[in-house]
Design a protein around this motif. Structure first.
Motif, PDB file in Angstrom:
ATOM      1  N   ALA A 778       0.830  -1.210   0.000  1.00  0.00           N
ATOM      2  CA  ALA A 778       0.000   0.000   0.000  1.00  0.00           C
ATOM      3  C   ALA A 778       0.860   1.253   0.000  1.00  0.00           C
ATOM      4  O   ALA A 778       0.530   2.243  -0.674  1.00  0.00           O
ATOM      5  N   ALA A 779       1.959   1.241   0.730  1.00  0.00           N
ATOM      6  CA  ALA A 779       2.847   2.408   0.770  1.00  0.00           C
ATOM      7  C   ALA A 779       3.455   2.685  -0.598  1.00  0.00           C
ATOM      8  O   ALA A 779       3.560   3.844  -1.022  1.00  0.00           O
ATOM      9  N   VAL A 780       3.856   1.634  -1.317  1.00  0.00           N
ATOM     10  CA  VAL A 780       4.441   1.821  -2.646  1.00  0.00           C
ATOM     11  C   VAL A 780       3.375   2.269  -3.645  1.00  0.00           C
ATOM     12  O   VAL A 780       3.579   3.191  -4.441  1.00  0.00           O
ATOM     13  N   ARG A 781       2.210   1.622  -3.584  1.00  0.00           N
ATOM     14  CA  ARG A 781       1.140   1.969  -4.529  1.00  0.00           C
ATOM     15  C   ARG A 781       0.584   3.362  -4.257  1.00  0.00           C
ATOM     16  O   ARG A 781       0.048   4.006  -5.170  1.00  0.00           O
ATOM     17  N   ALA A 782       0.693   3.858  -3.039  1.00  0.00           N
ATOM     18  CA  ALA A 782       0.236   5.210  -2.753  1.00  0.00           C
ATOM     19  C   ALA A 782       0.975   6.225  -3.615  1.00  0.00           C
ATOM     20  O   ALA A 782       0.453   7.301  -3.924  1.00  0.00           O
ATOM     21  N   ILE A 783       2.176   5.873  -4.019  1.00  0.00           N
ATOM     22  CA  ILE A 783       2.980   6.757  -4.884  1.00  0.00           C
ATOM     23  C   ILE A 783       2.871   6.327  -6.337  1.00  0.00           C
ATOM     24  O   ILE A 783       2.507   7.115  -7.215  1.00  0.00           O
ATOM     25  N   ARG A 784       3.124   5.064  -6.621  1.00  0.00           N
ATOM     26  CA  ARG A 784       3.319   4.630  -7.997  1.00  0.00           C
ATOM     27  C   ARG A 784       2.024   4.310  -8.741  1.00  0.00           C
ATOM     28  O   ARG A 784       2.052   4.153  -9.967  1.00  0.00           O
ATOM     29  N   SER A 785       0.890   4.204  -8.049  1.00  0.00           N
ATOM     30  CA  SER A 785      -0.356   3.937  -8.767  1.00  0.00           C
ATOM     31  C   SER A 785      -0.939   5.203  -9.371  1.00  0.00           C
ATOM     32  O   SER A 785      -1.911   5.139 -10.142  1.00  0.00           O
ATOM     33  N   GLN A 786      -0.353   6.357  -9.080  1.00  0.00           N
ATOM     34  CA  GLN A 786      -0.805   7.593  -9.707  1.00  0.00           C
ATOM     35  C   GLN A 786      -0.310   7.649 -11.157  1.00  0.00           C
ATOM     36  O   GLN A 786       0.835   7.266 -11.438  1.00  0.00           O
ATOM     37  N   PRO A 787      -1.119   8.135 -12.067  1.00  0.00           N
ATOM     38  CA  PRO A 787      -0.663   8.288 -13.457  1.00  0.00           C
ATOM     39  C   PRO A 787       0.572   9.179 -13.521  1.00  0.00           C
ATOM     40  O   PRO A 787       0.653  10.203 -12.840  1.00  0.00           O
ATOM     41  N   THR A 788       1.530   8.762 -14.344  1.00  0.00           N
ATOM     42  CA  THR A 788       2.834   9.424 -14.586  1.00  0.00           C
ATOM     43  C   THR A 788       3.822   9.252 -13.441  1.00  0.00           C
ATOM     44  O   THR A 788       4.980   9.634 -13.583  1.00  0.00           O
ATOM     45  N   TYR A 789       3.400   8.670 -12.324  1.00  0.00           N
ATOM     46  CA  TYR A 789       4.341   8.410 -11.224  1.00  0.00           C
ATOM     47  C   TYR A 789       4.789   6.952 -11.204  1.00  0.00           C
ATOM     48  O   TYR A 789       5.566   6.550 -10.345  1.00  0.00           O
ATOM     49  N   GLU A 790       4.287   6.151 -12.155  1.00  0.00           N
ATOM     50  CA  GLU A 790       4.530   4.716 -12.097  1.00  0.00           C
ATOM     51  C   GLU A 790       5.985   4.353 -12.372  1.00  0.00           C
ATOM     52  O   GLU A 790       6.424   3.263 -12.003  1.00  0.00           O
ATOM     53  N   HIS A 791       6.765   5.238 -12.998  1.00  0.00           N
ATOM     54  CA  HIS A 791       8.132   4.894 -13.353  1.00  0.00           C
ATOM     55  C   HIS A 791       9.141   5.259 -12.255  1.00  0.00           C
ATOM     56  O   HIS A 791      10.330   5.021 -12.428  1.00  0.00           O
ATOM     57  N   LEU A 792       8.680   5.845 -11.174  1.00  0.00           N
ATOM     58  CA  LEU A 792       9.590   6.093 -10.044  1.00  0.00           C
ATOM     59  C   LEU A 792      10.010   4.747  -9.461  1.00  0.00           C
ATOM     60  O   LEU A 792       9.169   3.907  -9.132  1.00  0.00           O
ATOM     61  N   ASP A 793      11.296   4.529  -9.325  1.00  0.00           N
ATOM     62  CA  ASP A 793      11.819   3.205  -8.945  1.00  0.00           C
ATOM     63  C   ASP A 793      11.733   3.006  -7.432  1.00  0.00           C
ATOM     64  O   ASP A 793      12.733   2.894  -6.737  1.00  0.00           O
ATOM     65  N   ILE A 794      10.522   2.958  -6.921  1.00  0.00           N
ATOM     66  CA  ILE A 794      10.265   2.750  -5.498  1.00  0.00           C
ATOM     67  C   ILE A 794       9.661   1.371  -5.346  1.00  0.00           C
ATOM     68  O   ILE A 794       8.632   1.059  -5.967  1.00  0.00           O
ATOM     69  N   ARG A 795      10.294   0.525  -4.511  1.00  0.00           N
ATOM     70  CA  ARG A 795       9.917  -0.887  -4.464  1.00  0.00           C
ATOM     71  C   ARG A 795       9.945  -1.423  -3.036  1.00  0.00           C
ATOM     72  O   ARG A 795      10.292  -0.711  -2.090  1.00  0.00           O
ATOM     73  N   ILE A 796       9.611  -2.688  -2.916  1.00  0.00           N
ATOM     74  CA  ILE A 796       9.519  -3.360  -1.622  1.00  0.00           C
ATOM     75  C   ILE A 796      10.720  -4.276  -1.446  1.00  0.00           C
ATOM     76  O   ILE A 796      11.035  -5.079  -2.317  1.00  0.00           O
ATOM     77  N   LYS A 797      11.384  -4.137  -0.336  1.00  0.00           N
ATOM     78  CA  LYS A 797      12.412  -5.107   0.068  1.00  0.00           C
ATOM     79  C   LYS A 797      11.814  -5.966   1.180  1.00  0.00           C
ATOM     80  O   LYS A 797      11.392  -5.444   2.202  1.00  0.00           O
ATOM     81  N   TRP A 798      11.792  -7.260   0.942  1.00  0.00           N
ATOM     82  CA  TRP A 798      11.178  -8.171   1.910  1.00  0.00           C
ATOM     83  C   TRP A 798      11.916  -8.117   3.234  1.00  0.00           C
ATOM     84  O   TRP A 798      13.152  -8.024   3.248  1.00  0.00           O
TER      85      TRP A 798
END
Length: 958
Positions: A778-798
């Motif tokens: 949810a924290a990652v999608r709060a940023i990257r699910s917005q249009p034009t923000y999807e290419h920001l390389d923000i990801r989940i480390k287990w």
């Protein structure tokens, strides 16, 4: 008869030690690593380099671990694997160069080893002479200032060779002392010296070897070896040039014509390393006439690539294609995100298809999409995976400061002193145990390691940390012996008070270490009393330490403060022979007050000016000003919750774990000011530093985050939601004074970080263990699910971290739960850097950098908008996880954003066991990591383990 059991016992002990040595070698030979054993004579004119100069990539080698060392011997591991191209070497056929048999009794020859010997034989003083063929199968040789021989052997014989090498003088045929043994990777075929110009020389050498012992003349034989080697070197033409044409610059690579499969893997970027281009290989199976397009659907593997980029390159997006017809290739930023002068590029061995796997139709598409997610389509599936990099041993942006001492008093004093000086909004201070320090999981994640007293077996790790560019602060510690062996104990001083001068501080009185260290006057380079202190130390292979005595005590002029700087990787160590960690007022009374002010000033200068850390002025107060809270949300819902609290003595008080909350209605005053344990919450007022309008305008939930307790400063938001309130109630703080991370870790929460806790009521179900992973998604999608923000390389480390790329942590989550019957009350805490550039980086910095690189105009994100979108995403994810097929749909989406699909990893099941190699498959239904190994699948729990995922290791937590 007595000698027989003694002999048996000694044999058993030696065998056990060799087996132990073999186990260590196996551990360090795994992966892209070489191991070197080298002699360091005491009066050597030149310190041996880290890797042999005969390798094709010695300048690219950097130290991984210093496995063992003595005054005359070093054993170290290095990356990447050191390579030798033997096309200009001479074949060992016919017994050359030392008359060894062409056949070795050793089988399973799977390790290539380089021997370097002195060309001048030593007089045989009784030491055993080891014959070359007894160690393995000789392959090739080269003669110059030294005699170099490469041979093939196996790990068992390498263990015996290495064990004997460090045990004393190692002498082979004709009494030649061996000065270096190093594992290498061979390529090419040696020259058989069959050319007419070489045959006569080869015959002369073979004739020389057949002479009787009394008539054999080594100087003549050595001259013949050098001559033949020189002729072969001149005759051999091994260079082959490949041009790589980019859109903004040309890459020139020189490569030996080696026939090996070329594989394209995740690319890592290392700066500061010297480069050579001698590791690119041409695909054996690709035909010269095959068109470039035919390669698009094939796997291309590149191993250990090192290239030099001569210009600033910021190419447009393209795919990596090898044009075998033209001998060129085009690099793309989808794999190499290059925007400045990059020194080297090194790949890992994981295979990545150039086309990428075909994904099935998303199961998530079948779930209803609310207006919040329907405003624009996302393209996460087309976003390339984060580029995997070889994480350096030292992370300069790490917020961790490690503290260790074998004395509890010294440990507490050292921690208190560092807290007074360091900027604690940037650094988290961890007190570590001896076992944790010796385990080494902290390496690469420490801005500073501060030790006091004896460090024991951790000394080699701390030395390796320094040589890799790290920062050390050692107070009255035996670590000085490991870093600078020249410094010896001169005398014992029991609780002696000394005076010393440093910078602007004069005649400072402090307690001296029980030992007095000084450079040994027996060293020849210290000819007079005035130059007994050396200015350089070159005893660590590949490294030169610059030494400065910063302060000396006034009576005997022995060093009080000493600085050692590694000129190779810029690591810095400060050694203090005075007790800087202790307040002089404790043993000098009022006289010590002035010295204590000087002590804090000296620590401030050392940490800030020399070690380069962020510090605050010692006189700054550490008092935290806690603030009152505000209850935000629908007025009816707020009163419904508040009115359930009983009124006592005119106040509505509610105990929430360690925190007492007073709900203040109109006209009600707080009983006491805000503190770490007391929070007055005003129901009818709004905060100054939090926009309720922006928050609720972006919130699309029905429950989560609809009621929020906000405060500018509180101890931790987790306290507010730790006791039963209502489903969906949240707590937000502009700054947390005692933020909590997973497994009891501290969490830095400066202004600019979005810090929120949510109370979520669930029932026991199969999806319950996945809630912590849902929060990260949810924290990652709060940023990257917005249009034009999807290419920001923000990801989940287990299992619970939010990363930018693969190196920079920008957030994390923590979940706790309590069960009452079938009901589960989950407390979810989340913190993400939104506008705070420290201690690592933040979302808005990432957006700014993205706009600059791509000419985009993405708007910065506010804390209010992020938190609203986070709650909206989390509620939606939890809802569809509870439906049929929801867990599969969740995992499909989770894998789009995590960092680990198909990664090679090592799993250490026990503290004393060797790691097992495996490949990450994914998560199981409980959220555990599933790793495929040769012995089957292994499942790793998210708690109770140390995760060094970026360097590929999961180990039990100590």
């Amino acid at each position: 008869m007595l000698f027989t059991p003694i002999y048996i016992a000694m044999t058993f002990i030696k065998t056990w030690r060799i087996r132990s040595f073999r186990a260590r070698l196996l551990e360090f030979l795994n992966g892209n690593t070489s191991v070197a054993f080298c002699k360091v004579p005491e009066n050597a004119a030149e310190t041996p380099t880290l890797s042999s100069k005969l390798c094709t990539n010695p300048k690219n080698a950097y130290l991984c671990d210093l496995l063992d060392y003595t005054n005359a011997t070093r054993i170290c591991s290095m990356k990447p694997t050191q390579c030798i191209e033997i096309s200009d070497w001479v074949s060992c056929a016919g017994g050359l160069p030392l008359g060894s048999s062409e056949q070795s009794p050793i089988t399973d020859l799977n390790v290539d080893v380089l021997f370097e010997c002195e060309m001048d034989p030593h007089e045989n003083t009784g030491q055993d002479i080891i014959m070359l063929e007894s160690m393995g199968q000789p392959v090739a040789w080269k003669a110059g200032s030294h005699l170099a021989i490469v041979l093939k052997t196996n790990i068992e014989h390498l263990s015996v060779i290495g064990f004997n090498f460090i045990g004393g003088e190692f002498v082979i045929d004709h009494c030649l002392p061996v000065v270096r043994i190093q594992t290498v990777q061979l390529s090419g075929e040696p020259n058989k010296a069959s050319d007419p110009s070489m045959r006569s020389l080869r015959s002369d050498i073979q004739y020389s070897l057949k002479q009787p012992v009394g008539q054999f003349q080594w100087p003549v034989h050595a001259a013949l070896l050098r001559k033949l080697s020189k002729v072969v070197d001149i005759k051999s033409d091994t260079k082959n040039t490949i041009q790589m044409n980019g859109s903004s610059g040309d890459l020139v690579l020189e490569a030996p014509p080696v026939k090996r499969t070329v594989t394209l893997a995740d690319v890592s970027v290392n700066t500061g390393k010297s480069l050579s281009g001698e590791d690119i290989e041409k695909p054996e199976e690709a035909k010269p006439t095959e068109p470039a397009d035919a390669l698009e659907d094939k796997e291309v593997v590149v191993e250990n690539v090192t290239v030099e980029i001569q210009h600033n390159i910021t190419p447009k997006k393209s795919s990596l294609k090898l044009d075998l017809k033209k001998g060129t290739s085009q690099l793309s930023t989808s794999l190499l995100n290059i925007s400045s002068q990059i020194k080297s590029v090194t790949t890992h061995k994981r295979i990545v298809s150039t086309t990428g796997p075909k994904r099935p139709q998303s199961q998530i598409d079948c779930y209803p999409v609310r207006e919040e997610t329907a405003r624009g389509s996302t393209s996460q599936q087309s976003t390339p995976k984060s580029v995997k990099s070889s994480r350096p041993l030292v992370n300069t942006k790490s917020p961790n400061v490690l503290i260790y001492s074998d004395s509890l008093v010294a440990r507490d004093n050292l921690e208190a002193s560092l807290r007074k000086v360091l900027d604690c909004d940037r650094y988290t201070l961890y007190v570590v145990s001896r076992s944790a320090l010796e385990a080494g999981a902290w390496r690469g994640r420490a801005a500073l390691v501060a030790v006091a007293g004896c460090v024991g077996r951790a000394a080699p790790l701390l030395l390796a940390h320094l040589l890799a560019g790290g920062r050390l602060l050692a107070l009255c510690s035996d670590l000085l012996h490991s870093v600078l062996p020249y410094y010896k104990t001169a005398e014992v001083r029991e609780n002696e008070i000394v005076q010393f001068n440093y910078d602007k501080w004069n005649s400072v009185k402090m307690k001296h270490h029980i030992f007095c260290y000084q450079a040994s006057p027996a060293k020849k380079q210290f000819s007079t009393e005035s130059d007994r202190q050396p200015s350089k130390y070159t005893g660590h292979p590949g490294h030169e330490l610059d030494i400065q005595v910063l302060a000396s005590e006034e009576t005997w002029r022995t060093p009080s403060l000493l600085q050692a700087t590694d000129l190779t990787n810029s690591g810095i160590a400060i050694f203090s022979q005075i007790h800087l960690e202790a307040d002089p007022s404790d043993y000098l009374g009022e006289e010590g007050i002035k010295s204590n002010e000087a002590r804090l000033g000296i620590i401030h200068k050392i940490l800030g000016d020399i070690l380069g850390l962020h510090v605050k002025e010692p006189q700054e107060l550490n008092q935290i000003d806690y603030t009152r809270g505000f209850f935000l949300g629908n007025h009816v819902h707020k009163l419904r919750l508040v009115e359930t609290c009983p009124v006592s003595a005119g106040a509505r008080l509610q105990q929430l774990g360690e925190l007492t909350v007073q709900w203040c209605l109109r006209g009600e005053e707080p009983q006491q000011p805000p503190s770490a344990t007391f929070l007055p919450v005003h129901v009818y007022e709004c905060p100054e530093h939090f926009s309720t309008v922006e928050y609720f305008d972006n919130l699309t939930t029905t429950s989560l985050g609809r009621l929020v307790v906000y405060a500018d400063v509180m101890s931790t938001t987790m306290h507010v939601t730790s006791a039963l309130l209502a489903h969906g109630v949240g707590a937000v703080a502009r700054r947390q004074a005692a933020g909590r991370g997973r497994a009891g870790n501290m969490w830095i929460a400066p202004p600019g970080q979005a810090a929120m806790s949510l109370q979520v009521w669930l029932t026991i179900s199969p999806c319950l263990p996945l809630v912590q992973h849902a929060a990260a998604l949810a924290a990652v999608r709060a940023i990257r699910s917005q249009p034009t923000y999807e290419h920001l390389d923000i990801r989940i480390k287990w299992p619970n971290d939010i990363y930018f790329g693969r190196e920079v942590k920008i957030g994390g989550t923590i979940t706790t739960a309590n069960c009452i019957g079938e009901d589960v009350y989950v407390n979810i805490g989340t913190g993400v850097n939104i506008s705070n550039s420290v201690p690592t980086t933040c979302v808005n910095d990432i957006i700014t950098d993205h706009n600059r690189q791509h000419g985009a105009s993405l708007a910065p994100m506010s804390i209010e908008k992020f938190l609203a979108r986070y709650c909206s995403q989390l509620e939606r994810i939890l809802e569809y996880m509870a439906t049929d097929g929801g867990i599969d749909a969740f995992l499909e989406q989770y894998y789009q954003y995590w960092l680990h699909t198909g990664e090679a990893i090592r799993v250490k099941s026990e503290a004393d066991a060797s790691p097992v190699d495996g490949t990450i498959k994914g998560l199981d239904e409980a959220g555990w990591l599933v790793v495929s190994t040769a012995n089957g699948d292994v499942r790793v729990a998210p708690d109770g383990n140390t995760f060094d995922m970026m360097s590929g290791l999961v180990a039990p937590k100590l």
